[in-house]
Design a protein around this motif. Structure first.
Motif, PDB file in Angstrom:
ATOM      1  N   VAL A 151     -72.067  -7.773  18.407  1.00 28.78           N
ATOM      2  CA  VAL A 151     -71.444  -9.124  18.338  1.00 28.78           C
ATOM      3  C   VAL A 151     -70.372  -9.163  17.269  1.00 28.78           C
ATOM      4  CG1 VAL A 151     -71.378 -11.500  18.887  1.00 28.78           C
ATOM      5  CG2 VAL A 151     -73.007 -10.282  20.083  1.00 28.78           C
ATOM      6  N   PRO A 152     -69.177  -8.929  17.231  1.00 32.90           N
ATOM      7  CA  PRO A 152     -68.499  -9.112  15.925  1.00 32.90           C
ATOM      8  C   PRO A 152     -68.001 -10.453  15.577  1.00 32.90           C
ATOM      9  CG  PRO A 152     -67.508  -7.545  17.486  1.00 32.90           C
ATOM     10  CD  PRO A 152     -68.340  -8.368  18.451  1.00 32.90           C
ATOM     11  N   LEU A 153     -68.143 -10.874  14.435  1.00 31.94           N
ATOM     12  CA  LEU A 153     -68.137 -12.280  13.759  1.00 31.94           C
ATOM     13  C   LEU A 153     -66.897 -12.188  12.796  1.00 31.94           C
ATOM     14  CD1 LEU A 153     -71.930 -13.687  13.812  1.00 31.94           C
ATOM     15  CD2 LEU A 153     -69.914 -13.655  15.867  1.00 31.94           C
ATOM     16  N   PRO A 154     -66.294 -13.444  12.311  1.00 30.22           N
ATOM     17  CA  PRO A 154     -65.498 -13.553  11.567  1.00 30.22           C
ATOM     18  C   PRO A 154     -65.938 -13.725  10.235  1.00 30.22           C
ATOM     19  CG  PRO A 154     -65.239 -15.486  12.699  1.00 30.22           C
ATOM     20  CD  PRO A 154     -66.202 -14.547  13.392  1.00 30.22           C
ATOM     21  N   ALA A 155     -64.939 -13.416   8.976  1.00 29.39           N
ATOM     22  CA  ALA A 155     -65.505 -13.660   7.749  1.00 29.39           C
ATOM     23  C   ALA A 155     -65.057 -14.922   7.353  1.00 29.39           C
ATOM     24  CB  ALA A 155     -65.118 -12.436   6.816  1.00 29.39           C
ATOM     25  N   LEU A 156     -65.625 -15.764   6.234  1.00 27.11           N
ATOM     26  CA  LEU A 156     -64.951 -16.578   5.343  1.00 27.11           C
ATOM     27  C   LEU A 156     -63.670 -16.024   4.632  1.00 27.11           C
ATOM     28  CD1 LEU A 156     -68.188 -18.144   3.959  1.00 27.11           C
ATOM     29  CD2 LEU A 156     -66.579 -19.236   5.762  1.00 27.11           C
ATOM     30  N   ARG A 157     -62.682 -16.676   4.220  1.00 27.30           N
ATOM     31  CA  ARG A 157     -61.510 -16.185   3.493  1.00 27.30           C
ATOM     32  C   ARG A 157     -61.519 -16.752   2.070  1.00 27.30           C
ATOM     33  NH1 ARG A 157     -57.806 -13.653   6.846  1.00 27.30           N
ATOM     34  NH2 ARG A 157     -57.284 -12.681   5.079  1.00 27.30           N
ATOM     35  N   ARG A 158     -61.238 -15.818   0.994  1.00 24.59           N
ATOM     36  CA  ARG A 158     -61.486 -16.313  -0.209  1.00 24.59           C
ATOM     37  C   ARG A 158     -60.088 -17.096  -0.659  1.00 24.59           C
ATOM     38  NH1 ARG A 158     -63.556 -10.577  -2.826  1.00 24.59           N
ATOM     39  NH2 ARG A 158     -61.196 -10.710  -3.373  1.00 24.59           N
ATOM     40  N   ALA A 159     -60.236 -17.644  -1.958  1.00 26.40           N
ATOM     41  CA  ALA A 159     -58.937 -18.184  -2.449  1.00 26.40           C
ATOM     42  C   ALA A 159     -57.717 -17.415  -2.678  1.00 26.40           C
ATOM     43  CB  ALA A 159     -59.378 -18.856  -3.592  1.00 26.40           C
ATOM     44  N   ASP A 160     -57.874 -16.027  -2.835  1.00 21.72           N
ATOM     45  CA  ASP A 160     -56.797 -14.846  -3.025  1.00 21.72           C
ATOM     46  C   ASP A 160     -56.660 -14.419  -1.890  1.00 21.72           C
ATOM     47  OD1 ASP A 160     -59.035 -13.326  -2.337  1.00 21.72           O
ATOM     48  OD2 ASP A 160     -59.049 -12.091  -4.170  1.00 21.72           O
ATOM     49  N   GLY A 161     -57.124 -14.992  -0.669  1.00 13.35           N
ATOM     50  CA  GLY A 161     -56.478 -14.449   0.689  1.00 13.35           C
ATOM     51  C   GLY A 161     -57.169 -13.433   1.232  1.00 13.35           C
ATOM     52  N   GLY A 162     -58.418 -12.908   0.511  1.00  9.85           N
ATOM     53  CA  GLY A 162     -59.299 -11.623   0.911  1.00  9.85           C
ATOM     54  C   GLY A 162     -60.312 -12.256   1.805  1.00  9.85           C
ATOM     55  N   PHE A 163     -60.992 -11.422   2.240  1.00  9.67           N
ATOM     56  CA  PHE A 163     -62.431 -11.670   3.092  1.00  9.67           C
ATOM     57  C   PHE A 163     -63.432 -11.883   2.305  1.00  9.67           C
ATOM     58  CE2 PHE A 163     -59.298  -9.232   5.706  1.00  9.67           C
ATOM     59  CZ  PHE A 163     -59.219  -9.870   7.082  1.00  9.67           C
ATOM     60  N   GLY A 164     -64.324 -12.705   2.788  1.00 11.33           N
ATOM     61  CA  GLY A 164     -65.379 -13.329   2.011  1.00 11.33           C
ATOM     62  C   GLY A 164     -66.542 -12.624   2.828  1.00 11.33           C
ATOM     63  N   ALA A 165     -67.757 -13.584   2.859  1.00 14.83           N
ATOM     64  CA  ALA A 165     -68.785 -13.131   3.688  1.00 14.83           C
ATOM     65  C   ALA A 165     -68.825 -13.503   5.171  1.00 14.83           C
ATOM     66  CB  ALA A 165     -70.116 -13.652   2.922  1.00 14.83           C
ATOM     67  N   MET A 166     -69.946 -13.013   5.806  1.00 14.58           N
ATOM     68  CA  MET A 166     -69.667 -13.285   7.477  1.00 14.58           C
ATOM     69  C   MET A 166     -69.696 -14.955   7.219  1.00 14.58           C
ATOM     70  SD  MET A 166     -72.603 -12.633  10.194  1.00 14.58           S
ATOM     71  CE  MET A 166     -71.929 -10.963  10.302  1.00 14.58           C
ATOM     72  N   ASP A 167     -69.112 -15.431   8.155  1.00 14.23           N
ATOM     73  CA  ASP A 167     -68.969 -17.080   8.532  1.00 14.23           C
ATOM     74  C   ASP A 167     -70.396 -17.468   8.883  1.00 14.23           C
ATOM     75  OD1 ASP A 167     -68.882 -19.738   9.292  1.00 14.23           O
ATOM     76  OD2 ASP A 167     -66.765 -19.300   9.846  1.00 14.23           O
ATOM     77  N   PRO A 168     -71.225 -18.385   8.137  1.00  9.11           N
ATOM     78  CA  PRO A 168     -72.596 -18.612   8.503  1.00  9.11           C
ATOM     79  C   PRO A 168     -72.495 -19.725  10.020  1.00  9.11           C
ATOM     80  CG  PRO A 168     -71.979 -19.776   6.562  1.00  9.11           C
ATOM     81  CD  PRO A 168     -70.847 -18.695   6.803  1.00  9.11           C
ATOM     82  N   GLN A 169     -71.480 -20.338   9.951  1.00 15.11           N
ATOM     83  CA  GLN A 169     -71.316 -21.145  11.191  1.00 15.11           C
ATOM     84  C   GLN A 169     -71.114 -20.385  12.334  1.00 15.11           C
ATOM     85  OE1 GLN A 169     -68.359 -24.371  10.527  1.00 15.11           O
ATOM     86  NE2 GLN A 169     -69.656 -25.153   8.645  1.00 15.11           N
ATOM     87  N   ALA A 170     -70.233 -19.346  12.222  1.00 10.84           N
ATOM     88  CA  ALA A 170     -69.943 -18.398  13.291  1.00 10.84           C
ATOM     89  C   ALA A 170     -71.400 -17.411  13.766  1.00 10.84           C
ATOM     90  CB  ALA A 170     -69.137 -17.463  13.070  1.00 10.84           C
ATOM     91  N   LEU A 171     -72.342 -17.176  12.865  1.00 15.98           N
ATOM     92  CA  LEU A 171     -73.506 -16.888  13.246  1.00 15.98           C
ATOM     93  C   LEU A 171     -74.360 -17.515  13.841  1.00 15.98           C
ATOM     94  CD1 LEU A 171     -75.389 -14.376  12.856  1.00 15.98           C
ATOM     95  CD2 LEU A 171     -76.148 -15.353  10.623  1.00 15.98           C
ATOM     96  N   ALA A 172     -74.401 -18.805  13.230  1.00 20.52           N
ATOM     97  CA  ALA A 172     -75.054 -19.944  14.183  1.00 20.52           C
ATOM     98  C   ALA A 172     -74.744 -20.216  15.625  1.00 20.52           C
ATOM     99  CB  ALA A 172     -75.027 -21.447  13.476  1.00 20.52           C
ATOM    100  N   ARG A 173     -73.203 -20.204  15.734  1.00 19.55           N
ATOM    101  CA  ARG A 173     -72.721 -20.254  17.185  1.00 19.55           C
ATOM    102  C   ARG A 173     -72.987 -18.903  17.999  1.00 19.55           C
ATOM    103  NH1 ARG A 173     -68.342 -22.305  14.258  1.00 19.55           N
ATOM    104  NH2 ARG A 173     -67.152 -20.422  14.238  1.00 19.55           N
ATOM    105  N   ALA A 174     -73.044 -17.782  17.320  1.00 19.22           N
ATOM    106  CA  ALA A 174     -73.546 -16.533  18.105  1.00 19.22           C
ATOM    107  C   ALA A 174     -74.822 -16.596  18.581  1.00 19.22           C
ATOM    108  CB  ALA A 174     -73.321 -15.388  17.055  1.00 19.22           C
ATOM    109  N   ALA A 175     -75.576 -17.191  17.694  1.00 25.17           N
ATOM    110  CA  ALA A 175     -77.041 -17.504  18.025  1.00 25.17           C
ATOM    111  C   ALA A 175     -77.402 -18.283  19.346  1.00 25.17           C
ATOM    112  CB  ALA A 175     -78.004 -17.722  17.000  1.00 25.17           C
TER     113      ALA A 175
END
Length: 469
Positions: free
Chosen positions: A207-231
């Motif tokens: 189940v692919p989940l989005p990442a948080l976005r960093r201040a520089d526009g790059g990708f951060g860690a997996m979005d924990p809220q998206a993980l909770a919704r996927a659960a």
């Protein structure tokens, strides 16, 4: 359509190969279309006057060539499209292209294999390694895994470490031990290319989940809220994470990002699988998920990227309750990882060669990253001098697949974002650039120049809103 009957009257060799060859030829000419159903094996055997086993072998050979696809209970069908061999897979005869696609991480700087084998040959009792050992590996080799895991931010228990045939085998047996067929496993939207097929191959649903976005526009860690919704919506039972130098985005999770994901995992009873093949390249050691949530985390370590892909040695560290299951899965798949190559790695770790190699590779990588950042400017390259690959943001007008193809024609191999996401998603405007597979500095810089120039050309192409002629 009428039943397909292959013409094998002129066959010289084995009949099953003649049938597979005829099938491939008829697909090529259009006599068989994608999606056409092939005759049942028993009926085709009767029509051709051959044994059922011959047809079974023929269909198996056709499936190996990726011409057909068997579906349990429905039969065998011509595959929707002939799949190309992945550019990630090494071949016997390598092309002349500059390789910025595969992440081999400076293999030309690996320690001397001949020296290692000479040292092994002088080891007292070496002949005992030429026999069977426990599926989890010898204790001395599991203790080597403990030393490797220290670089991963994990104080491992040797009783919970098992030796595997590299990290990919570690992922397979770990997921088989922790999950049941049909379980949904959360993964990053962009992630390790083989994880989708690896999970599907053992009956798990990524189940692919989005990442948080960093201040520089790059990708951060997996979005924990998206993980909770996927659960809640998908019943996710596990999550696959690369906390250090995530492949392909390069992001290294902060302690806070790790803790946020652990909190969600505990709240929804989600097991964590962490895989970190590039962690030893990083100068700072952050706590592993195996340290933050030891009761639900399986950690995977490998030295393939550091010093010896040919040894095929990896390590897994699992909660105590899954120890028997891991041993069983290793035994069922390969019986054991090779104690001979495990001893080779143990010697390199004991004698400090692993750390000497890391110093050389870190120094080389700093130069390569700075060259890449400068030569690809003004395009944003997510990464830093300690990351052995970069995630290049393309202009929205540039199709990453078209860019990959254009560079391939110029002798430069790269990978578009398509290889790091599920197949039914349109590719995002990103390209992964690896720094260590090409040994020549001059060729590496030449290839980066080609990447920059080709992006410029594709970005400047005019939009055609009406037919021209």
């Amino acid at each position: 359509m009428t039943m397909w009957i292959p013409d094998i009257k002129a066959a010289q060799g084995p009949i099953y190969l003649a049938i597979a060859d005829a099938l491939e030829a008829d697909i090529g000419t259009g006599a068989l279309a994608r999606g056409d159903r092939l005759p049942p094996q028993r009926e085709l055997a009767y029509r051709l006057g051959v044994t059922l086993g011959t047809i079974t072998r023929a269909y198996g050979e056709a499936e190996r060539r990726r011409l057909v696809k068997g579906e349990t209970g429905r039969g065998t069908y011509v595959a929707p499209e002939k799949q190309k061999v992945s550019p990630l897979i090494p071949r016997e005869e390598e092309p002349e292209a500059v390789d910025l696609a595969r992440n081999f991480a400076y293999p030309h700087l690996n320690p001397s294999l001949s020296d290692g084998l000479v040292r092994m040959s002088r080891t007292v009792g070496i002949d005992r390694l030429n026999g069977f050992v426990p599926s989890e590996g010898l204790r001395a080799h599991r203790e080597t895994g403990v030393l490797v895991f220290k670089d991963y931010g994990l104080d491992a228990d040797p009783a919970r470490v098992a030796v595997t045939c590299g990290a990919q085998h570690g992922i397979q047996v770990t997921c088989q031990a922790l999950f049941r067929a049909g379980d949904a496993i959360a993964v990053d939207r962009f992630t390790y290319p083989s994880i989708f097929s690896s999970l599907a191959g053992i009956g798990l649903k990524p189940v692919p989940l989005p990442a948080l976005r960093r201040a520089d526009g790059g990708f951060g860690a997996m979005d924990p809220q998206a993980l909770a919704r996927a659960a809640a919506t998908h019943g996710v039972k596990g999550v696959f994470l690369m906390p250090n130098m995530q492949n392909p985005t390069t992001h290294t999770m902060s302690v806070e990002e790790r803790q946020d994901l652990v909190q969600v995992a505990r709240s929804h009873d989600i097991k964590i699988v962490e895989d970190d093949p590039y962690t030893p390249f990083l100068p700072e050691t952050l706590p592993a998920f195996g340290a933050l949530a030891p009761e639900r985390t399986a950690s995977i370590a490998s030295i393939s990227k550091v010093c010896s892909p040919g040894s095929r040695i990896g390590f897994v560290h699992v909660p105590a309750s899954f120890g028997d299951s891991i041993r069983n899965k290793i035994g069922e798949s390969t019986w054991m990882a090779s104690p001979i190559t495990a001893e080779l790695i143990a010697g390199w770790v004991r004698e400090g060669h692993l750390f000497k190699t890391l110093r050389l590779k870190r120094k080389a990588n700093r130069v390569r990253f700075l060259n890449a950042r400068d030569l690809l400017s003004p395009y944003f390259l997510q990464g830093d001098p300690d990351k052995v690959f970069g995630w290049l943001r393309l202009p929205d007008a540039v199709d990453p697949d078209a860019l990959q193809a254009a560079l391939g024609h110029q002798g430069v191999a790269v990978l578009s974002s398509r290889y790091f996401q599920v197949r039914d998603h349109a590719p995002a405007p990103y390209l992964r650039i690896t720094f260590g597979s090409e040994p020549s500095e001059d060729r590496f810089r030449w290839a980066l120049g080609k990447v920059r120039a080709t992006i410029d050309q594709l970005a400047d192409l005019p939009e055609l809103n009406r037919p021209v002629g």
